[in-house]
Structures are given as structure tokens and as C-alpha cells.
Design a protein around this motif. Structure first.
Motif, short mmCIF file in Angstrom:
data_model
loop_
_atom_site.label_atom_id
_atom_site.label_comp_id
_atom_site.label_asym_id
_atom_site.label_seq_id
_atom_site.Cartn_x
_atom_site.Cartn_y
_atom_site.Cartn_z
N ILE A 16 -27.99 7.98 13.44
CA ILE A 16 -28.12 8.84 12.73
C ILE A 16 -29.81 9.16 12.52
O ILE A 16 -30.44 8.04 12.12
CB ILE A 16 -27.91 9.48 11.04
CG1 ILE A 16 -26.51 9.48 11.39
CG2 ILE A 16 -28.88 10.20 10.48
CD1 ILE A 16 -26.00 9.50 10.03
N LEU A 17 -31.28 9.80 12.90
CA LEU A 17 -32.65 10.38 13.22
C LEU A 17 -32.78 10.99 12.26
O LEU A 17 -31.80 12.80 12.29
CB LEU A 17 -32.87 9.51 14.20
CG LEU A 17 -34.95 9.82 14.40
CD1 LEU A 17 -34.76 8.26 13.59
CD2 LEU A 17 -34.71 9.69 15.83
N LEU A 18 -33.90 11.14 11.42
CA LEU A 18 -33.80 11.98 10.33
C LEU A 18 -36.17 12.17 11.23
O LEU A 18 -36.54 10.92 10.44
CB LEU A 18 -33.87 11.86 9.25
CG LEU A 18 -32.42 11.54 7.95
CD1 LEU A 18 -32.13 11.66 7.03
CD2 LEU A 18 -31.28 13.21 8.90
N PHE A 19 -36.12 13.10 11.09
CA PHE A 19 -37.51 13.40 11.27
C PHE A 19 -38.37 14.10 9.68
O PHE A 19 -38.08 14.91 9.28
CB PHE A 19 -38.43 14.02 12.90
CG PHE A 19 -37.91 13.51 13.58
CD1 PHE A 19 -39.67 12.57 14.41
CD2 PHE A 19 -37.15 13.14 13.76
CE1 PHE A 19 -39.16 11.85 15.54
CE2 PHE A 19 -37.14 12.89 15.81
CZ PHE A 19 -38.14 11.56 16.05
N SER A 32 -37.48 17.36 2.59
CA SER A 32 -37.16 15.92 3.15
C SER A 32 -36.63 15.33 2.08
O SER A 32 -35.38 14.66 2.64
CB SER A 32 -38.71 15.28 4.19
OG SER A 32 -39.40 15.63 5.00
N ALA A 33 -37.30 15.51 1.05
CA ALA A 33 -36.13 14.25 0.01
C ALA A 33 -34.88 15.04 0.22
O ALA A 33 -33.92 13.74 -0.32
CB ALA A 33 -36.75 14.96 -0.98
N LEU A 61 -42.93 15.84 18.86
CA LEU A 61 -41.40 16.26 18.68
C LEU A 61 -40.83 17.79 18.69
O LEU A 61 -39.89 18.77 19.60
CB LEU A 61 -41.24 16.25 17.17
CG LEU A 61 -39.55 16.74 16.35
CD1 LEU A 61 -38.23 15.02 17.02
CD2 LEU A 61 -40.20 16.13 15.18
N ILE A 62 -42.13 19.51 18.24
CA ILE A 62 -41.61 20.05 18.70
C ILE A 62 -41.03 20.61 20.52
O ILE A 62 -40.28 21.78 20.24
CB ILE A 62 -42.75 21.15 17.79
CG1 ILE A 62 -42.89 21.35 16.53
CG2 ILE A 62 -42.53 22.83 18.65
CD1 ILE A 62 -44.01 22.16 15.87
N GLN A 72 -36.40 17.40 10.66
CA GLN A 72 -35.69 17.78 11.84
C GLN A 72 -34.41 16.73 12.13
O GLN A 72 -34.65 15.43 11.77
CB GLN A 72 -36.01 18.01 13.05
CG GLN A 72 -37.00 19.15 13.49
CD GLN A 72 -38.19 18.75 14.39
OE1 GLN A 72 -37.22 18.44 15.98
NE2 GLN A 72 -38.96 19.78 14.80
N ILE A 73 -33.28 16.98 12.43
CA ILE A 73 -32.08 16.10 11.99
C ILE A 73 -31.04 15.78 13.74
O ILE A 73 -30.62 16.53 14.42
CB ILE A 73 -30.73 16.32 11.12
CG1 ILE A 73 -31.65 16.13 9.89
CG2 ILE A 73 -30.43 15.59 10.90
CD1 ILE A 73 -32.81 17.59 9.15
N PHE A 74 -31.55 14.43 14.05
CA PHE A 74 -30.25 14.58 15.01
C PHE A 74 -29.42 12.94 14.78
O PHE A 74 -29.72 12.33 14.08
CB PHE A 74 -31.94 13.47 16.37
CG PHE A 74 -32.57 14.92 16.96
CD1 PHE A 74 -32.39 14.54 18.05
CD2 PHE A 74 -33.70 14.59 15.98
CE1 PHE A 74 -32.91 15.81 18.68
CE2 PHE A 74 -34.79 15.62 16.30
CZ PHE A 74 -34.52 15.83 18.03
#
Length: 109
Positions: A16-19, A32-33, A61-62, A72-74
């Protein structure tokens, strides 16, 4: 390696990766919060990459996602979407199943 390669590797290697703007300890925008709070409430391990850490992260990233906004969530190496989409998935109860599926897969290759 290029920044593009580094981001691709992080996306593939992190379940789980959040930019985000800021990080999980100090988010620097409300969107983001909110996303960080969702994953904290789920009590699952996740990582953040602060797009403010390097001015080239956001445009790179874009180029990967073709998505202009942050966060952005992966999940499991797959781009899920932004904060609104993840918030909606969480509200509908669908996000938990997606997260469970990522951890059921085991380590990413």
C-alpha cells in the motif's frame, strides 16, 4: 536508475503506497490527511511518499498514472485513484476487500 524507475520500483514493492502532500506523520493538505486517516483506521501497514520531497516527483508520477491530482493511491502495484475514489470505496466497504486481497497475494514480485 531514473526517478521514474525508482517510483515504479516503490509502487511494485510496497503493498500500500500513498503519494501525498506531506507524510503519514505530518500530512500537508486535507485530502492527504483524509486518505492517511482511512488507512490508519484500517490498521494496515502502508507507506507514503511526499511529493514535496523532490520537485520532480509530481510530474514523474503524473507520467506514470496520467492523474493530475494528489493523493494517489496504489494497492499491490495497481493505481486505484485519488482521495475521493478511495474515500468512496472505503465508505461503501469495498476498500477493505481490496486491501485484504493485496495482503493475501503475499510479497510483490
Amino acid at each position: 536508475m531514473t526517478l521514474h524507475d525508482d517510483l515504479r520500483t516503490a509502487i511494485q514493492d510496497t503493498p500500500i503506497l500513498l503519494f501525498t502532500k506531506g507524510n503519514k506523520m505530518f500530512p500537508q493538505c486535507g485530502f492527504s490527511a483524509r486518505v492517511i486517516d482511512i488507512f490508519k483506521s484500517m490498521e494496515v501497514p502502508f507507506e507514503t511518499i511526499d511529493i514535496f520531497g523532490d520537485p520532480e516527483i509530481r510530474p514523474t508520477l503524473i507520467s506514470i498514472t496520467d492523474w493530475p491530482t494528489t493523493p494517489q493511491i496504489f494497492l499491490g502495484g495497481e493505481f486505484i485513484g485519488g482521495g475521493d475514489i478511495v474515500g468512496e470505496l472505503h465508505q461503501k466497504g469495498e476498500l477493505q476487500g481490496m486491501v485484504d486481497a493485496v495482503f493475501a497475494q503475499g510479497p510483490q514480485e
